[in-house]
Each structure stands twice: as structure tokens, then as C-alpha cells.
Enzyme design. Structure first.
Site: not given
Ligand SMILES: NC(=O)C1=CN([C@@H]2O[C@H](COP(=O)(O)OP(=O)(O)OC[C@H]3O[C@@H](n4cnc5c(N)ncnc54)[C@H](O)[C@@H]3O)[C@@H](O)[C@H]2O)C=CC1
Ligand SMILES: CC/C=C\CC(=O)/C=C/C=C\C=C\C=C\[C@@H](O)[C@@H](O)C/C=C\CCC(=O)O
Length: 258
Positions: A14, A63, A151
């Protein structure tokens, strides 16, 4: 893999990254089932996509990935509407260190549920057409994010699970590729959780460390992740890959051969 007329299922579609992944699939000719627990935003997105891509190119299905029953029903409705899926993106995820069981249920168990349903319907050994599963991990799936230990655990689980599925597929001949995308911080609503004590719980005191990590890694935009997601979907040489997407660029992760 050419995407014209291929069928994709995206969870958490969404908004945020799920919307970006769905949009790039539609832009490249696929039909997309948009699964999300947020009906209001999901139905609004379906209207937007109808205007942009036509009413028969996407389908919104309410869903909750915590429910096996709802996921099964969503797969059935997708198959009735578009045919068997070729592409599955398990994207739905949350941050909640207070209710960490919910985070595990969505971020890890939801990915397992969606992956296994994709296997059931895509496996060439059981009448499927093969295809690709792209699971959404995180840079926190490759290294620890101190403010969110659970997480971090769920995302490490997604990375390991996806790599194991890719190996199982290679050995068994499922005809399905399994890859995981691992973005750093992306500009979506989930980032708000980092500043909400009710979400970071006993680790709220680590907010300054989190701010330093965000300063170090920067914040990337959804389209920068979507274009790399498309690579994992279409490049048929990619199976078992973890693609790290950082502001400085993206790279395929090399894991130690133990
Ligand atoms: N935004 C970031 O910095 C990062 C996000 N991710 C991952 O990306 C994925 C998407 O997250 P974002 O778009 O960033 O966040 P967001 O919060 O904008 O979107 C998440 C979506 O998942 C839906 N959702 C939540 N629980 C649900 C459930 N039980 N069933 C179905 N839908 C559900 C929400 O309604 C929303 O539409 C997640 O798995 C998150 O962990 C990974 C790395 C970085
Ligand atoms: C709490 C989560 C917030 C937003 C969603 C999400 O998944 C964001 C993650 C963003 C950064 C994570 C950073 C982790 C950093 C350290 O643990 C490093 O050890 C990661 C490992 C490799 C990094 C490779 C590089 O820096 O080139």
C-alpha cells in the site's frame, strides 16, 4: 525474465517500498496483486494505479501476513483473477521492540508464510511455472542495529532463510530463484518508529546512536531501491543473492565460506 503479462504478488504494497516495488513491476508490464493490512491506503493506491496502468493490471487484497488463512485466500483470489504467480515479493514489515512477538510474526514468520505459498504455487515439480521470490531484508539483516535487536534478528532470519531456500531450489529443481534485498535507511513511514519510544521500548535511550547511523548512511529514496529490486526479479542468473542498497551504491554481499 521479461515481465510482460507476468503475475506478481507484493505484500505491504500500500505504501513505501512495497508501493515502489509494485509500481516498477506495473511499469514493466506485469500484473500485480497488492496485499496489505491497510485497506484505506491500499484501495486508494489501487485507484491511482487504475488511472495510470488500467483497471485490469492490479488487484488490491486486504491481507494480514500474520494470517495463513488470509494469505492463502489472497493467493487464490490472485490466481482466479490473473493466473498463477511468477513473482512474489515478501515486503511487509514493522519495527516494534515493545511488542517484539508481533515484529517476529510479521517480519520473519510472514516472509516464511508467503515464501512457502509461493513455493506451493510456483514449484515446477508440482505443476508450477517457476519464477522468482524477492524477500525484503535490510542492512540490519547483515549487521546489528543496536536500537532494534529483535528487528535485527528478524532481518538476519530473512537473509538466512532466503539463502537456504535458494540452495534448496538449486538442489531440488524447483525452477524458482530466491533473493533478498537489503536496503539501508529509506525515506518511508517506518523510519518514524525510530523516534517513537513505544516502538523502540527499552532501547529508546539509543536514539543518539541511531541518529549517528542515519547521518553516516544517509537516507535513500524508494525509486533507488525499486530499480535494484527489478534487477533481482529480472536477472535470471541471480539466485541466493543478498543485494545491499546503500546511498553510496549497491553491492552483492559475499558471505564467508565456512
Ligand atoms: N524504510 C527503511 O529504511 C527500510 C525498510 N526495510 C523494510 O522494507 C519493508 C517495507 O517497509 P517500508 O516501506 O519502509 O515501511 P512502511 O511502514 O512505509 O510500509 C510497510 C507496509 O507494510 C504494511 N504492513 C504492515 N504490517 C502488515 C501486515 N501484518 N500484513 C500486511 N501488510 C502489513 C503496512 O500497512 C505498510 O503499507 C519492511 O520489511 C522493512 O523492514 C528494509 C530496510 C530499510
Ligand atoms: C530500525 C530499522 C530502521 C529502518 C529500517 C531499516 O531496516 C534500516 C536499516 C538501516 C541501516 C542498518 C545499518 C546497520 C549497520 C551495521 O550493523 C553494519 O554492520 C551493517 C553491515 C554491513 C554494512 C555494509 C556497509 O556499511 O558498507
Amino acid at each position: 525474465m521479461a515481465l510482460t503479462s507476468k503475475v506478481a504478488i507484493v505484500t505491504g504494497a500500500a505504501q513505501g517500498l512495497g508501493r515502489g516495488f509494485s509500481e516498477i513491476l506495473l511499469q514493466n508490464g506485469a500484473k500485480v496483486a497488492l496485499l496489505d493490512v491497510n485497506e484505506t491506503v491500499g484501495k486508494s493506491l489501487k485507484e491511482t494505479f487504475d488511472n495510470q496502468y488500467g483497471p485490469d493490471k492490479s488487484l488490491f487484497l486486504s491481507c494480514n501476513v500474520e494470517s495463513e488463512e488470509q494469505l492463502k485466500a489472497a493467493f487464490q483470489k490472485t490466481i482466479q483473477t490473473f493466473g498463477r504467480p511468477h513473482i512474489m515479493c515478501n515486503n511487509a514489515g514493522i519495527i516494534n521492540e515493545s511488542n517484539w512477538e508481533k515484529a517476529v510474526s510479521i517480519n520473519l514468520m510472514g516472509v516464511v508464510r508467503g515464501t512457502y505459498l509461493a513455493l506451493e504455487h510456483m514449484n515446477k515439480l508440482t505443476g508450477g511455472q517457476g519464477g522468482v521470490v524477492v524477500n525484503v531484508g535490510s542492512l540490519a539483516g547483515l549487521g546489528p542495529l543496536p536500537c532494534t535487536p529483535v528487528y535485527t534478528a528478524t532481518k538476519h532470519g530473512v537473509v538466512g532463510f532466503t539463502r537456504a531456500m535458494a540452495a534448496a531450489s538449486d538442489i531440488s529443481g524447483y525452477g524458482i530463484r530466491f533473493n533478498v534485498i537489503c536496503p539501508a535507511f529509506v525515506q518511508t513511514d517506518i523510519l518514524n518508529a525510530l523516534y517513537q519510544p513505544e516502538k523502540t521500548g527499552q532501547f529508546s535511550s539509543l536514539i543518539e546512536n541511531t541518529k549517528k547511523l542515519i547521518e553516516m548512511y544517509g537516507i535513500i529514496e524508494v525509486p533507488d531501491v525499486s530499480k535494484n529490486f527489478l534487477q533481482l526479479v529480472t536477472d535470471e542468473t541471480k539466485n541466493g543473492e543478498a543485494l545491499a542498497v546503500l546511498q553510496k551504491g549497491c553491492s552483492y554481499v559475499t558471505f564467508p565460506a565456512l
